[in-house]
Design an enzyme around this catalytic site. Structure first.
Site, short mmCIF file in Angstrom:
data_model
loop_
_atom_site.label_atom_id
_atom_site.label_comp_id
_atom_site.label_asym_id
_atom_site.label_seq_id
_atom_site.Cartn_x
_atom_site.Cartn_y
_atom_site.Cartn_z
N ASP A 35 0.87 -1.23 -0.10
CA ASP A 35 0.07 -0.05 -0.14
C ASP A 35 0.82 1.29 -0.13
OD1 ASP A 35 0.86 0.48 2.73
OD2 ASP A 35 -0.81 -0.63 3.50
N LYS A 57 -4.45 2.84 -0.47
CA LYS A 57 -5.80 3.70 -0.29
C LYS A 57 -5.08 5.18 -0.34
CE LYS A 57 -8.02 0.34 2.48
NZ LYS A 57 -8.41 0.15 3.84
N MET A 172 -3.60 9.40 12.14
CA MET A 172 -4.37 9.88 11.27
C MET A 172 -5.32 11.06 11.74
SD MET A 172 -3.07 7.89 8.65
CE MET A 172 -3.80 8.39 7.06
#
Length: 526
Positions: A35, A57, A172
């Site tokens: 990823d 993503k 995040m």
């Protein structure tokens, strides 16, 4: 028969922060599913023929849904493949490894979870923030921040989390920083509590912004601070001003493209890493034994006449290594050189000779052919026999000059320089996004082959792609080749050595592209 899946934590971004076991699994994988948060450099560990599949993503879209990733791992393993699922940080901390492992278990596929260095601790550390400290925080909470406010309220008990530990780390959550701050203040954290956001920690793009719960949202908006980032809340943030070690390193924040052959790139790569930069290896040349029959014959003839030479001039490390490889193939050793004076163009070439038991005479002037002739011209006599072993792309200047002086020169092409064959989509992406800050060239062949590789990868006009990138060359000959190709050479080593090339890169960082660096480049045009 089913294969096996390794669910591997890639660490926070710096490729060296992967575990030894994680490193080893990539090298034996038939397929690597990765990823966005895994370092592209790790993909270079893959064996030839292995398949890499991007499932990352992005903030604006999902390339592949989690359920599809889960099934992909099953399908690959059912084909009998050894599969590595490479995930940023640690796979067990908001990495959804449980979902992937559960489906593997249901399908009877063996798997291993290989822990990684979690960004929750390592990213703050690279920003100079220890998440615990004897005087400020003896406990830590790791909390997801990558949810909508209503989901955050359902998954986080703010009344319990807010003061449960000294340090709160939100993974995040940049877009939710205002809401997170509001909830923490509402549930008892002082508005003056220090906060830090660290973006792309441990990578060249690392950036940190600090404030308090009261003003951090305004600062994030004003700075247009973008994800991905780790949020740290607590008094430990105040340690940053004393402990921000990474940002103090000479090459911090610089991603430097290394085009040298992989077999020789380690010195430059290691030094860039030691000085806080991020090297990106893209070898565009490879050195191999000569392919033509005439070259093979000339080498054999030269080696069988070694006791007739008065001088042997080595002009590169490659020249040394391939010379001794040929010497061994012919069943000879250094005793054959007992009559000759042996000269080396510079310290690296001299060191390579010393490793083979020879103490050469070393050029003290410019470490190139011109310097070699200047150093020994007074001792070169007409009629002497000279051997110059070199590669197929070597300049003809030195042997021509010696012949003009009446010396009997034998040239032996002891290796060929060929175009390296690895295409790199990740590099193209970095170039397009401005993620490469400097490119290094250590020979004219690296310049020429760099352009050939870009063209092979579909770049019709490479020059616009290289605008704004510092071009660093090891010497004037290489720099002239780069400028002939249309590049603007902004950095040039004072001496043709890796140490000097590193020095000029560090000076560039210190001078912020100022006049101190330009001095060497100006010498080209005198």
């Amino acid at each position: 028969m089913a294969g096996k899946v390794f669910l591997v934590g890639a660490g926070p971004g710096d490729a060296r922060l992967i575990t030894v076991k994680g490193w080893e699994t990539i090298g034996k994988a038939d397929a690597v599913v990765y990823d966005r948060l895994a370092s592209p450099r790790l993909l270079k560990l893959m064996k030839p023929g292995a398949v890499k599949i991007y499932v990352g993503k992005r903030p604006d879209r999902h390339t592949m849904k989690q359920e599809e990733i889960n099934q992909l791992l099953v399908d690959l393993a059912l084909e009998g493949k050894v599969v590595v699922r490479l995930k940023g940080g640690d796979p067990t901390i908001f990495g959804r490894v449980g979902e992937e492992a559960e489906l593997l278990h249901k399908n009877g596929i063996p798997f291993e979870i290989v822990p990684g260095v979690t960004a929750a601790i390592s990213v703050p550390a690279y920003a100079g923030i220890p998440v615990t400290h004897r005087d400020y925080a003896s406990s830590i909470s790791i909390i997801t921040g990558h949810e909508s406010p209503d989901k955050l309220d359902r998954s986080i008990h703010w009344d319990k989390v807010t003061n449960a530990t000294g340090t709160l780390v939100f993974m995040m959550g940049v877009a939710k920083i205002g809401y997170i701050s509001e909830q923490l203040i509402r549930h008892g954290r002082p508005a003056s509590t220090p906060v830090a956001l660290v973006r792309w920690g441990t990578r060249a793009e690392q950036d940190t912004i600090t404030g308090t719960l009261e003003d951090i949202e305004a600062k994030v908006i004003a700075a247009n601070f973008q994800p991905p980032a780790v949020i740290v809340v607590g008094d430990v943030v105040n340690q940053r001003e004393q402990l921000k070690w990474a940002e103090a390193m000479p090459l911090f924040g610089k991603r430097i493209l290394v085009t040298r052959a992989r077999s020789q790139a380690s010195e430059l790569v290691n030094r860039i890493e030691e000085l806080g930069g991020e090297p990106y290896e893209f070898p565009v040349i490879e050195t191999v034994m000569p392919s033509s029959e005439s070259a093979k014959r000339s080498v054999k003839d030269a080696l069988h006449a070694l006791n007739t030479f008065d001088w042997v001039f080595f002009t590169s490390v490659n020249g040394v290594e391939f010379f001794f490889r040929h010497l061994e193939n012919e069943g000879k050793d250094i005793r054959s050189l007992h009559q000759a004076r042996i000269a080396a163009v510079g310290p690296s070439t001299a060191e390579a000779l010393r490793k083979h038991g020879i103490a050469p005479e070393v050029v003290k002037g410019p470490f190139q052919a011109e310097g070699m002739l200047e150093a020994f011209e007074s001792e070169l006599k007409a009629g002497q026999n000279v051997l110059i072993p070199h590669g197929d792309l070597a300049r003809s200047w030195l042997p021509e000059q010696m012949r003009e002086r009446g010396l009997n020169v034998t040239e032996a092409i002891i290796y060929d320089t060929i175009l390296a064959g690895e295409e790199d989509d990740e590099l193209l992406k970095l170039l397009e996004e401005g993620g490469i800050h400097a490119v290094t060239f250590t020979s004219s062949s690296t310049v020429k082959n760099f352009f050939k590789m870009l063209e092979r990868m579909g770049v019709q006009d490479p020059l616009p792609l290289l605008q704004g990138i510092e071009v660093a060359c090891i010497g004037p000959v290489t720099a002239q080749t780069a400028e002939a190709a249309g590049l603007k050479v902004t950095l040039m080593a004072e001496e043709a050595t890796m140490t000097s090339l590193i020095d000029v890169l560090c000076e560039w960082k210190r001078a912020d592209h100022g006049s101190a660096v330009q001095t060497s480049v100006d010498q080209l045009h005198r």
